[in-house]
Scaffold this motif. Sequence first.
Motif, PDB file in Angstrom:
ATOM      1  N   ILE A 119       0.872  -1.179   0.000  1.00 57.88           N
ATOM      2  CA  ILE A 119       0.000   0.000   0.000  1.00 57.88           C
ATOM      3  C   ILE A 119       0.907   1.226   0.000  1.00 57.88           C
ATOM      4  N   PRO A 120       1.162   1.812  -1.164  1.00 62.15           N
ATOM      5  CA  PRO A 120       2.089   2.954  -1.233  1.00 62.15           C
ATOM      6  C   PRO A 120       1.554   4.170  -0.491  1.00 62.15           C
ATOM      7  N   HIS A 121       2.341   4.646   0.461  1.00 65.34           N
ATOM      8  CA  HIS A 121       1.913   5.780   1.289  1.00 65.34           C
ATOM      9  C   HIS A 121       1.692   7.038   0.466  1.00 65.34           C
ATOM     10  N   ASP A 122       2.565   7.256  -0.513  1.00 69.40           N
ATOM     11  CA  ASP A 122       2.456   8.499  -1.281  1.00 69.40           C
ATOM     12  C   ASP A 122       1.216   8.496  -2.171  1.00 69.40           C
ATOM     13  N   THR A 123       0.923   7.358  -2.792  1.00 71.33           N
ATOM     14  CA  THR A 123      -0.234   7.283  -3.680  1.00 71.33           C
ATOM     15  C   THR A 123      -1.535   7.613  -2.950  1.00 71.33           C
ATOM     16  N   TYR A 124      -1.635   7.133  -1.705  1.00 73.00           N
ATOM     17  CA  TYR A 124      -2.880   7.302  -0.954  1.00 73.00           C
ATOM     18  C   TYR A 124      -2.777   8.345   0.158  1.00 73.00           C
ATOM     19  N   GLY A 125      -1.668   9.068   0.198  1.00 73.86           N
ATOM     20  CA  GLY A 125      -1.521  10.156   1.162  1.00 73.86           C
ATOM     21  C   GLY A 125      -1.638   9.721   2.603  1.00 73.86           C
ATOM     22  N   MET A 126      -1.085   8.558   2.941  1.00 73.27           N
ATOM     23  CA  MET A 126      -1.295   7.987   4.273  1.00 73.27           C
ATOM     24  C   MET A 126      -0.692   8.851   5.387  1.00 73.27           C
ATOM     25  N   THR A 127       0.555   9.272   5.212  1.00 68.25           N
ATOM     26  CA  THR A 127       1.185  10.084   6.259  1.00 68.25           C
ATOM     27  C   THR A 127       0.509  11.444   6.367  1.00 68.25           C
ATOM     28  N   THR A 128       0.186  12.017   5.229  1.00 66.91           N
ATOM     29  CA  THR A 128      -0.437  13.347   5.212  1.00 66.91           C
ATOM     30  C   THR A 128      -1.807  13.334   5.873  1.00 66.91           C
ATOM     31  N   ASP A 158       7.265  17.472  -5.176  1.00 63.99           N
ATOM     32  CA  ASP A 158       7.835  16.220  -5.688  1.00 63.99           C
ATOM     33  C   ASP A 158       7.889  15.135  -4.628  1.00 63.99           C
ATOM     34  N   GLY A 159       7.685  15.486  -3.356  1.00 63.20           N
ATOM     35  CA  GLY A 159       7.815  14.513  -2.275  1.00 63.20           C
ATOM     36  C   GLY A 159       6.487  13.915  -1.852  1.00 63.20           C
ATOM     37  N   ASP A 160       6.569  12.882  -1.016  1.00 65.08           N
ATOM     38  CA  ASP A 160       5.373  12.206  -0.505  1.00 65.08           C
ATOM     39  C   ASP A 160       4.521  13.157   0.324  1.00 65.08           C
ATOM     40  N   LEU A 161       5.077  13.614   1.448  1.00 67.92           N
ATOM     41  CA  LEU A 161       4.330  14.514   2.330  1.00 67.92           C
ATOM     42  C   LEU A 161       3.999  15.829   1.647  1.00 67.92           C
ATOM     43  N   GLY A 162       4.983  16.402   0.984  1.00 68.44           N
ATOM     44  CA  GLY A 162       4.775  17.710   0.368  1.00 68.44           C
ATOM     45  C   GLY A 162       3.697  17.711  -0.684  1.00 68.44           C
ATOM     46  N   SER A 163       3.730  16.725  -1.575  1.00 70.57           N
ATOM     47  CA  SER A 163       2.736  16.679  -2.653  1.00 70.57           C
ATOM     48  C   SER A 163       1.336  16.461  -2.102  1.00 70.57           C
ATOM     49  N   ASN A 164       1.210  15.557  -1.143  1.00 72.53           N
ATOM     50  CA  ASN A 164      -0.119  15.264  -0.603  1.00 72.53           C
ATOM     51  C   ASN A 164      -0.641  16.386   0.287  1.00 72.53           C
ATOM     52  N   GLU A 165       0.261  17.112   0.943  1.00 73.38           N
ATOM     53  CA  GLU A 165      -0.170  18.279   1.720  1.00 73.38           C
ATOM     54  C   GLU A 165      -0.771  19.331   0.801  1.00 73.38           C
ATOM     55  N   ILE A 166      -0.166  19.497  -0.364  1.00 67.91           N
ATOM     56  CA  ILE A 166      -0.706  20.445  -1.348  1.00 67.91           C
ATOM     57  C   ILE A 166      -2.071  19.980  -1.835  1.00 67.91           C
ATOM     58  N   LYS A 167      -2.191  18.693  -2.140  1.00 66.02           N
ATOM     59  CA  LYS A 167      -3.437  18.165  -2.700  1.00 66.02           C
ATOM     60  C   LYS A 167      -4.582  18.145  -1.697  1.00 66.02           C
ATOM     61  N   ILE A 168      -4.273  17.923  -0.411  1.00 68.96           N
ATOM     62  CA  ILE A 168      -5.333  17.733   0.569  1.00 68.96           C
ATOM     63  C   ILE A 168      -5.748  19.031   1.267  1.00 68.96           C
ATOM     64  N   SER A 169      -4.910  20.063   1.206  1.00 64.28           N
ATOM     65  CA  SER A 169      -5.170  21.303   1.941  1.00 64.28           C
ATOM     66  C   SER A 169      -5.955  22.307   1.105  1.00 64.28           C
ATOM     67  N   LYS A 170      -6.511  23.324   1.783  1.00 62.33           N
ATOM     68  CA  LYS A 170      -7.300  24.363   1.113  1.00 62.33           C
ATOM     69  C   LYS A 170      -6.836  25.768   1.513  1.00 62.33           C
ATOM     70  N   ALA A 198       2.195  19.006  -7.925  1.00 67.52           N
ATOM     71  CA  ALA A 198       2.001  17.927  -6.953  1.00 67.52           C
ATOM     72  C   ALA A 198       1.522  16.651  -7.633  1.00 67.52           C
ATOM     73  N   LEU A 199       0.616  16.789  -8.566  1.00 68.98           N
ATOM     74  CA  LEU A 199       0.105  15.619  -9.286  1.00 68.98           C
ATOM     75  C   LEU A 199       1.192  14.981 -10.147  1.00 68.98           C
ATOM     76  N   ALA A 200       2.069  15.819 -10.695  1.00 67.28           N
ATOM     77  CA  ALA A 200       3.154  15.314 -11.547  1.00 67.28           C
ATOM     78  C   ALA A 200       4.390  14.949 -10.739  1.00 67.28           C
ATOM     79  N   ARG A 201       4.384  15.247  -9.423  1.00 70.08           N
ATOM     80  CA  ARG A 201       5.522  15.022  -8.517  1.00 70.08           C
ATOM     81  C   ARG A 201       6.777  15.704  -9.077  1.00 70.08           C
ATOM     82  N   GLN A 202       6.615  17.000  -9.373  1.00 72.89           N
ATOM     83  CA  GLN A 202       7.727  17.796  -9.881  1.00 72.89           C
ATOM     84  C   GLN A 202       8.121  18.866  -8.862  1.00 72.89           C
ATOM     85  N   MET A 203       9.378  19.284  -8.910  1.00 74.12           N
ATOM     86  CA  MET A 203       9.880  20.310  -8.005  1.00 74.12           C
ATOM     87  C   MET A 203       9.383  21.691  -8.421  1.00 74.12           C
ATOM     88  N   ILE A 204       9.578  22.660  -7.543  1.00 70.98           N
ATOM     89  CA  ILE A 204       9.140  24.022  -7.830  1.00 70.98           C
ATOM     90  C   ILE A 204       9.971  24.667  -8.936  1.00 70.98           C
TER      91      ILE A 204
END
Length: 491
Positions: A119-128, A158-170, A198-204
């Motif tokens: 169960i990939p943590h980054d795919t499903y935003g588990m830590t975030t 581009d990171g696990d936590l960073g990308s999912n924090e962007i996707k899940i926050s408002k 974030a969706l493409a997991r690319q850096m700023i």
Amino acid sequence: MRTLFDENYSLASTQQRKNKDIPEGGSKGTVLLNIDCQDKAFVAFEKYVDSILDLLLDGQTPGIKDKLVDLYGKQEILFFGPDEGTAGFMDWASHHARKRGAKFWKAFTTGKSQSMGGIPHDTYGMTTRSVHQYVLGILRKLGLDETQCTKLQTGGPDGDLGSNEIKISKDKTIAVVDGSGVLCDPQGIDRAELTRLALARQMISEFDVSKLGPQGFRVLVDDHDVTLPDGTVVGDGLTFRNLFHLNSRAHADIFVPCGGRPESVDINNVHKLLEDGEDNAPHFKYIVEGANLFFTQDARLFLEKRGVHLFKDASANKGGVTSSSLEVLAALALSDDEHQKLMCKQPDGTLPEFYQEYVKSVQTSIEENARLEFECIWAESERTGKPKSLLSDDLSFAIIRLRKELEETDVLWNNAPLRRHVLSLALPKLLLDKLDLNTILARVPENYLRAIFGAFLASRFVYKYGIEPSQFSFFDYMAPFFDQISNGASH
């Protein structure tokens, strides 16, 4: 090399406190390569895994058994999780454990590919999902609208936590710091463009700077002598990136470190997070540590004393370990054929319906555990006035201590109806519906079941009654369990 043991020990200590809700204990391991073997990471990892398997399999390898001393005299199980530099090795390790004859090979590693039931943590935003519950909890308690709050985060899209924090926050994110540099816009970084990265997991470094406001800027680590909109000249982009979280421009309602080196903020530099002037107001009102050990404990206490609501890593960053634990449980409970059919990506690339539903149940568990701990820490802070960063440790130690006592005593465990009832509550309903409790009890090692039993009772008790319950609180807590089994709630 000089600081490696201390860093590993601190990470292990944090891991143990994170794992309060789950049956596994916490640990960390480091493979230190010789300077002339920096290209031999996988070879070293192979040897590391074989050494652990020699111990766990009680010396089944010829020439090993006579060299071992077994102090426990019972089956032991251990699970590897991916960390820096080892994420790509997890499939190999499980396959190798199977080749070595380990019965628990499917559970030997987490973070495996989905074709092996991972169960990939980054795919499903588990830590975030855990980290963000603390952000939402603060906003809920203080009656704030997330969309009106500004935020800074370290760790980029581009990171696990960073990308999912962007996707899940408002929120209105005003700055992001990642491996490539600093992106800042006091009016709020364009959310659509940030989400695209974030969706493409690319850096700023890939951010479309035409979408920045008049005061916005991007400084990359390779840049030199960059003039910011306010006329300030940045001489070196790398230094600017490394210290930006201490910069006066790094000023927001919320700070969520999603990446960065341990001890980035310590007692020697924490004063830089205060405004100049008489009031010395903190740059951030609310801090939720996603990255491990980003703040030292002295720095946390310094900020809390000045009114910052701060939740530390051992509380906020526990979603990933919950996901890994439930991945392990499924691997232990399901037969090889069942696991392949229910938990592994099929040859046609589809994910089984059971897998998809199981992932949803894991996400629900993560959010519930985070919410329970947040509420307990907040209530204890209100009651005692004690800093939340200290209460986080107190709460973790209280759960771990009670859990150990519950695992070591046979009084509750040997009550078969109680044992079955507690496990029916602690185990995922989806797994119970598929296998039934008797099958799980027969397949999962007893020491693991006892750990589930102890972790569930201990965590729920402390979350409900706090860190310093009365002597009779545990009786009150257990009474409904006994009432339910006497009424035939579990068979």
